[in-house]
Design a protein around this motif. Sequence first.
Motif, short mmCIF file in Angstrom:
data_model
loop_
_atom_site.label_atom_id
_atom_site.label_comp_id
_atom_site.label_asym_id
_atom_site.label_seq_id
_atom_site.Cartn_x
_atom_site.Cartn_y
_atom_site.Cartn_z
N GLY A 1 0.79 -1.22 0.00
CA GLY A 1 0.00 0.00 0.00
C GLY A 1 0.83 1.27 0.00
O GLY A 1 0.27 2.37 0.05
N ALA A 2 2.14 1.15 -0.07
CA ALA A 2 3.01 2.32 0.00
C ALA A 2 2.82 3.25 -1.19
O ALA A 2 2.91 4.47 -1.05
CB ALA A 2 4.47 1.89 0.10
N GLY A 3 2.55 2.71 -2.35
CA GLY A 3 2.35 3.54 -3.54
C GLY A 3 1.15 4.45 -3.39
O GLY A 3 1.23 5.66 -3.65
N VAL A 4 0.04 3.89 -2.93
CA VAL A 4 -1.17 4.69 -2.73
C VAL A 4 -0.95 5.70 -1.61
O VAL A 4 -1.31 6.88 -1.74
CB VAL A 4 -2.37 3.78 -2.40
N ALA A 5 -0.31 5.27 -0.53
CA ALA A 5 -0.06 6.18 0.59
C ALA A 5 0.87 7.32 0.17
O ALA A 5 0.66 8.46 0.58
CB ALA A 5 0.56 5.41 1.76
N SER A 6 1.86 7.03 -0.66
CA SER A 6 2.78 8.10 -1.07
C SER A 6 2.07 9.14 -1.93
O SER A 6 2.37 10.33 -1.84
CB SER A 6 3.99 7.53 -1.78
N VAL A 7 1.13 8.71 -2.77
CA VAL A 7 0.36 9.67 -3.57
C VAL A 7 -0.50 10.54 -2.66
O VAL A 7 -0.54 11.77 -2.81
CB VAL A 7 -0.50 8.94 -4.62
N VAL A 8 -1.17 9.93 -1.70
CA VAL A 8 -2.03 10.67 -0.78
C VAL A 8 -1.20 11.65 0.05
O VAL A 8 -1.55 12.82 0.19
CB VAL A 8 -2.82 9.71 0.14
N GLY B 1 1.77 12.82 -0.70
CA GLY B 1 2.32 13.83 -1.61
C GLY B 1 1.32 14.93 -1.91
O GLY B 1 1.67 16.11 -1.94
N LEU B 2 0.06 14.56 -2.12
CA LEU B 2 -0.96 15.57 -2.37
C LEU B 2 -1.25 16.40 -1.12
O LEU B 2 -1.43 17.61 -1.20
CB LEU B 2 -2.25 14.91 -2.87
N ALA B 3 -1.29 15.74 0.02
CA ALA B 3 -1.57 16.44 1.27
C ALA B 3 -0.43 17.37 1.67
O ALA B 3 -0.66 18.45 2.23
CB ALA B 3 -1.84 15.44 2.40
N ALA B 4 0.79 16.98 1.37
CA ALA B 4 1.95 17.77 1.78
C ALA B 4 2.57 18.51 0.61
O ALA B 4 3.76 18.82 0.62
CB ALA B 4 2.98 16.85 2.42
N GLN B 5 1.78 18.82 -0.40
CA GLN B 5 2.28 19.45 -1.61
C GLN B 5 3.02 20.75 -1.30
O GLN B 5 4.10 21.01 -1.81
CB GLN B 5 1.13 19.70 -2.57
N SER B 6 2.46 21.57 -0.44
CA SER B 6 3.08 22.85 -0.10
C SER B 6 4.40 22.63 0.65
O SER B 6 5.41 23.25 0.34
CB SER B 6 2.13 23.68 0.76
#
Length: 180
Positions: A91-98, A100-105
Amino acid sequence: MMDMTSLLDPGTVAGALIYGALFFLTATLLARALRMSVHQVLAHKDHVGIDRTGIVFVTQLSQILIYLIAAVLYAHLIPTLRQLGTALLAGAGVASVVIGLAAQSTLGNLVSGLSILLYRPVRMGDRVQVASPAGPTIGVIESLSLGYTFIRADDGRKIIVPNSIMASQVTVNLNDVRAG
């Protein structure tokens, strides 16, 4: 009653807690020793030509790396975490996308901070002019961190600029004025 071997067994809750505390304490001591050593090196007058900005960035990255290595070693030592880590790897791939989007700034500030370190448009101690909500402001860069640039304005205000903005806005480096 627990004997010493079961207390130090990483497979038990008590052993996992003891090792967790030891790993955290060791990482904290190593990070602190690194920070103090760098501070002592920078305090010497013999090292006037050292790029303080680069050293501060590398020190911060090294401290993060120390904690990350300690966490990975701890997870590898504890059998339950090792098995959980293997299961979570899928599940690391999905978690990294989430994440990444949450911590974009935050990630943008980090990447911009690395960009400022590599390209060196400004350094600590430089006198700069930046855009602020009150209009163009002149001040001296007090420090550069992984996420923010701290500027002391001429009127004493402390201006905190996210590195993503610092890297994308027009900044006038007043130290780089050439006589002509």
